[in-house]
Design an enzyme around this catalytic site. Sequence first.
Site, PDB file in Angstrom:
ATOM      1  N   HIS A 424     -40.837  88.344   3.202  1.00  0.00           N
ATOM      2  CA  HIS A 424     -41.935  88.354   4.109  1.00  0.00           C
ATOM      3  C   HIS A 424     -41.938  87.035   4.789  1.00  0.00           C
ATOM      4  O   HIS A 424     -41.931  86.692   6.089  1.00  0.00           O
ATOM      5  CB  HIS A 424     -43.120  88.618   3.495  1.00  0.00           C
ATOM      6  N   ARG A 514      -9.851  73.922   7.291  1.00  0.00           N
ATOM      7  CA  ARG A 514      -9.637  73.170   5.947  1.00  0.00           C
ATOM      8  C   ARG A 514     -10.164  73.918   4.898  1.00  0.00           C
ATOM      9  O   ARG A 514     -11.437  74.157   4.674  1.00  0.00           O
ATOM     10  CB  ARG A 514     -10.253  71.887   6.026  1.00  0.00           C
ATOM     11  N   ARG A 582      -5.306  75.999   7.124  1.00  0.00           N
ATOM     12  CA  ARG A 582      -4.400  75.082   6.333  1.00  0.00           C
ATOM     13  C   ARG A 582      -4.624  75.012   5.004  1.00  0.00           C
ATOM     14  O   ARG A 582      -5.570  74.767   4.558  1.00  0.00           O
ATOM     15  CB  ARG A 582      -4.690  73.464   6.852  1.00  0.00           C
ATOM     16  N   GLU A 684       2.939  65.628  10.745  1.00  0.00           N
ATOM     17  CA  GLU A 684       2.210  64.612  10.277  1.00  0.00           C
ATOM     18  C   GLU A 684       3.079  63.516   9.817  1.00  0.00           C
ATOM     19  O   GLU A 684       2.772  62.307   9.309  1.00  0.00           O
ATOM     20  CB  GLU A 684       0.872  64.651   9.453  1.00  0.00           C
ATOM     21  N   GLY A 705      -1.232  66.348  13.214  1.00  0.00           N
ATOM     22  CA  GLY A 705      -2.192  65.606  12.428  1.00  0.00           C
ATOM     23  C   GLY A 705      -2.063  64.166  12.861  1.00  0.00           C
ATOM     24  O   GLY A 705      -1.240  63.312  12.375  1.00  0.00           O
ATOM     25  N   SER A 706      -2.946  63.439  13.825  1.00  0.00           N
ATOM     26  CA  SER A 706      -2.552  62.352  14.509  1.00  0.00           C
ATOM     27  C   SER A 706      -2.960  61.287  13.322  1.00  0.00           C
ATOM     28  O   SER A 706      -2.451  60.032  13.716  1.00  0.00           O
ATOM     29  CB  SER A 706      -3.602  62.282  15.695  1.00  0.00           C
ATOM     30  N   ASN A 707      -3.962  61.360  12.370  1.00  0.00           N
ATOM     31  CA  ASN A 707      -4.059  60.342  11.440  1.00  0.00           C
ATOM     32  C   ASN A 707      -3.014  59.831  10.543  1.00  0.00           C
ATOM     33  O   ASN A 707      -2.418  58.800  10.730  1.00  0.00           O
ATOM     34  CB  ASN A 707      -5.544  60.689  10.585  1.00  0.00           C
ATOM     35  N   ASP A 708      -2.394  60.893  10.023  1.00  0.00           N
ATOM     36  CA  ASP A 708      -1.230  60.868   9.296  1.00  0.00           C
ATOM     37  C   ASP A 708      -0.043  60.348   9.975  1.00  0.00           C
ATOM     38  O   ASP A 708       0.709  59.254   9.471  1.00  0.00           O
ATOM     39  CB  ASP A 708      -0.910  61.802   8.467  1.00  0.00           C
ATOM     40  N   CYS A 755      -5.144  68.473  16.187  1.00  0.00           N
ATOM     41  CA  CYS A 755      -6.578  68.586  15.493  1.00  0.00           C
ATOM     42  C   CYS A 755      -7.021  67.203  14.992  1.00  0.00           C
ATOM     43  O   CYS A 755      -6.455  66.686  14.022  1.00  0.00           O
ATOM     44  CB  CYS A 755      -6.642  69.536  14.296  1.00  0.00           C
TER      45      CYS A 755
END
Length: 807
Positions: A424, A514, A582, A684, A705-708, A755
């Site tokens: 309720h 992820r 992933r 990556e 994976g642009s960071n790695d 990504c």
Amino acid sequence: MATQTSMDEFVIPLSRISMRDVARVGGKNASLGEMIGALSEAGIRVPGGFAVTVDAYWAFVEHNDLKRQIDELTGLIDPTAQHARVIAAEIQAAFRRGRMPEPVAAKICDAYHAMLAESGEDKLPVAVRSSATAEDMPNASFAGQQDTYLYVRGCEEILRRVKDCFASLYNERAIAYRAENAIDDANLALSVVVQRMVRSDSGSAGVAFSLDTETGNQDMVVISGAWGLGESVVQGSVDPDEFQVFAPLLERDVSPIVDRSTGAKKTMIVPVWSGDGFTVRAVDTPPEKARRLCLDDASVLELARWVKRIEAHYGHPVDVEWALDGETQELFIVQARPETVISNRSDSGMCRTRISQKGAPLTRGVAIGDGAVSGCVRQVVSPGFQDEFQDGEILVTEMTDPNWLPVMRRAAAIVTENGGRTSHAAIVARELGLPAITGAEGAMEALRPGAEVTVACCEGSIGRVYEGRALIETEEIDLSDCRETRTKVMLNLADPTRAPKWWRLPADGVGLARLEFIVANQIGAHPSALLNPAMVDCEATRRKVEALIGTYEDGRAYFIDKLSTGIAKIAATVWPNPVVVRTSDFKTNEYRDLLGGSVFEQHEENPMLGWRGVSRYLHPDYAEAFAMECEALRQVRMEIGFDNVHVMLPFCRTTGEARDVLDLLRRHGLTRGENGLKILVMCEVPSNVFQVDGFCELFDGFSIGSNDLTQLILGVERDSGRLSSLFNENDPAVRTAIETVIQRAHIHGRTVGLCGQAPSDNPEFAKFLVDAGIDSISVVPDSFAGVKKLVWDMESPEPALQVSAAE
């Protein structure tokens, strides 16, 4: 008002009723009769019975000269004033003093005796429920406004309860509701249904909605239930089990249950013999029973199919009450009405609420709505204490029922210790547009009266109350400018509890789902610790791991179920568009931080370049844990039914590793190309660029994976503060690598996505990606609308060229 001489029938069997009879039998009875007549052939079971018509109501009113008394007393009522309670009590007392006209009583008893003869029982227990003529309409729900009586036996008791139902038309909450919705009392009447009881006292019961009650997604069916009679779920006196089912897959040979949540279910409502009849009351649920789900998967799927068939028949979302007979194990629908809150909201845009500068968490429960509000705590133990309540306070109580409506209207937010998302309190909070948290166990103790707190329902399916006043920011997301683009714009999602709120985004899919968040938060322990709890050397930690496993057969079953339903919930958000999952990519230091992880992880000097990704999956020390991930993914695709889910492998250093892991996936039932399965690889590591042709032979595509990749190309540790000025995804070296992968992959007919946050933060980098021909960009949901517009602008012809073409 009808007169006794002009009446046709005082009692009508439900089997002779349809929606055309609302004016004579009310919304509830009309719906029951409609389902019996129109949906029985579809396998939907509705308990039989009969309706005491509004003709009988008017005969009772006339016989006892009640119309004059009602008119006089209701004319004095100001629904906002306290004396309304006294006047409502006077009207109800007059009803209860009245005598049932003999012709009406005779018809009711004859109909009950016919039910006895059909059942072969001496005193068949029945439910006696109110059915108002203005009830269960598409623009208003009278849920809980009038009375219901369960396990009624014998003619005398039925007649008394019919009078009680008549009287409930003028209880305080019903009068206030009608005033709030501008419903005229003048010709309002009440019908009553007398319906065979389903033996849910030895089974279970609850409610179900044909749409997600929080997001409005009509592809979801939400079911709540508990052991015993369903009043505990409807009233919110119990924390129920909850099931979520993805409706588009219901007619396939799969089991699309995307969530199963076990509620505490501490009490259950059952009939108790009191010497001269049955009464119903709450008793403690046996602990072993409370730990079990109240429905098995087969019953959940059958009920979900029924709910969608009822919705299709009526042509609008519905809210149904169901019961499972514990003797026969048969499901029944005991009520169906229009859903009138979520389905009537505009879906032209989305609202995003964020909170920051928040204090310590004080309590948590089921989030109702997606807003947040700060205010002072006011504990209220019963609606009789509502005079103390001040406008804008946070209402904190054990549970609510329809008598609480006046005080709920004055609250800024609601927190209840009991109940679920169909209680309720939850239903009324949605109707009033208030954030609410239900099932917040211990809230009355944790939230001090007068304390300033923030109620936050904007952090997923879990609502939290934080100490003090947090900073609350609300922003409208305009979706009107999200046009189709060549470059796909997809979502990065990790939290299954938050993913469903983004279903309205016109995303092209999920480019990165992820698993780490699901493992860390929904599963809550190191996979190897769940597989081998006896190896956990700390006793306290081992007990926590065993508590997580709970009633599951073992840690493997627990891990696979939690992971598969978590993935499925994300996959449902964008169905039928692709979802790229992933596989887990924790580093050893992150794995050590998981519950029980210290036993299974070695210390590494540089975890970023250590035992992670594909090398971990192929190692004997982790093979059994990775097998659980594979089984969860296989179940998502083959058993739950989300064949839009695809697999992506992280940190794959060599083509040799790639071949070995693809062979491992095949052995676990994940074969590239089988049933449309695509297997992608993260790009990556520089070797992915240098050996791009070799990787193209093995995989369906890449996600950069642009960071790695930036870290390893430039030799800059990405978390280093001193080197932060050198970490640049827009560096020519990184750009060259990305362009190379896109060009070579396209030659081989492979796709490339990216990504990462860079396209959201840097329009120049986004333009570079679009110009380079990247197939997709995957961003966090908050950034989607802005990036989608940015990509469309980049792909569109220059304004000058447009003018020239027009000329």
